[in-house]
Design a protein around this motif. Structure first.
Motif, PDB file in Angstrom:
ATOM      1  N   GLU A  40      -6.655  14.795 -19.173  1.00 23.55           N
ATOM      2  CA  GLU A  40      -5.886  13.594 -18.849  1.00 23.55           C
ATOM      3  C   GLU A  40      -4.381  13.809 -19.014  1.00 23.55           C
ATOM      4  O   GLU A  40      -3.583  13.222 -18.284  1.00 23.55           O
ATOM      5  N   LEU A  41      -3.996  14.663 -19.956  1.00 22.89           N
ATOM      6  CA  LEU A  41      -2.586  14.902 -20.214  1.00 22.89           C
ATOM      7  C   LEU A  41      -1.953  15.900 -19.246  1.00 22.89           C
ATOM      8  O   LEU A  41      -0.740  15.896 -19.065  1.00 22.89           O
ATOM      9  N   ASN A  97      -5.855   5.565 -28.729  1.00 20.21           N
ATOM     10  CA  ASN A  97      -4.929   6.128 -27.755  1.00 20.21           C
ATOM     11  C   ASN A  97      -5.192   7.608 -27.493  1.00 20.21           C
ATOM     12  O   ASN A  97      -4.324   8.312 -27.010  1.00 20.21           O
ATOM     13  N   LYS A 135      -6.118  10.905 -25.710  1.00 17.92           N
ATOM     14  CA  LYS A 135      -6.169  11.390 -24.337  1.00 17.92           C
ATOM     15  C   LYS A 135      -6.563  12.851 -24.370  1.00 17.92           C
ATOM     16  O   LYS A 135      -6.078  13.623 -25.178  1.00 17.92           O
ATOM     17  N   SER A 136      -7.447  13.210 -23.481  1.00 21.71           N
ATOM     18  CA  SER A 136      -7.938  14.585 -23.436  1.00 21.71           C
ATOM     19  C   SER A 136      -6.904  15.506 -22.785  1.00 21.71           C
ATOM     20  O   SER A 136      -5.945  15.062 -22.165  1.00 21.71           O
TER      21      SER A 136
END
Length: 61
Positions: free
Chosen positions: A13-14, A7, A9-10
């Protein structure tokens, strides 16, 4: 040992572009002599997760 997190997220991406720009501008206002740096571990790395991803680095070494 450690397992890769599925799960993950970079930072990109966030946070959308406007949020990233705002955060960087805030860091630049707080520390004008430094540069904002986004530091993330690779998702498949065996290292533990970092506490944060946005750091400031001095322009002079």
């Amino acid at each position: 040992m450690f397992q890769a997190q599925n799960n993950f997220k970079s930072f990109k991406e966030l946070n959308n572009l406007e949020e990233r720009q705002t955060k960087c501008k805030q860091k630049l206002n707080q520390h004008p002599e430094m540069i904002p740096v986004i530091l993330e571990k690779h998702p498949k790395s065996k290292m533990p997760q970092l506490n944060k991803s946005l750091y400031v680095r001095s322009l002079s070494y």
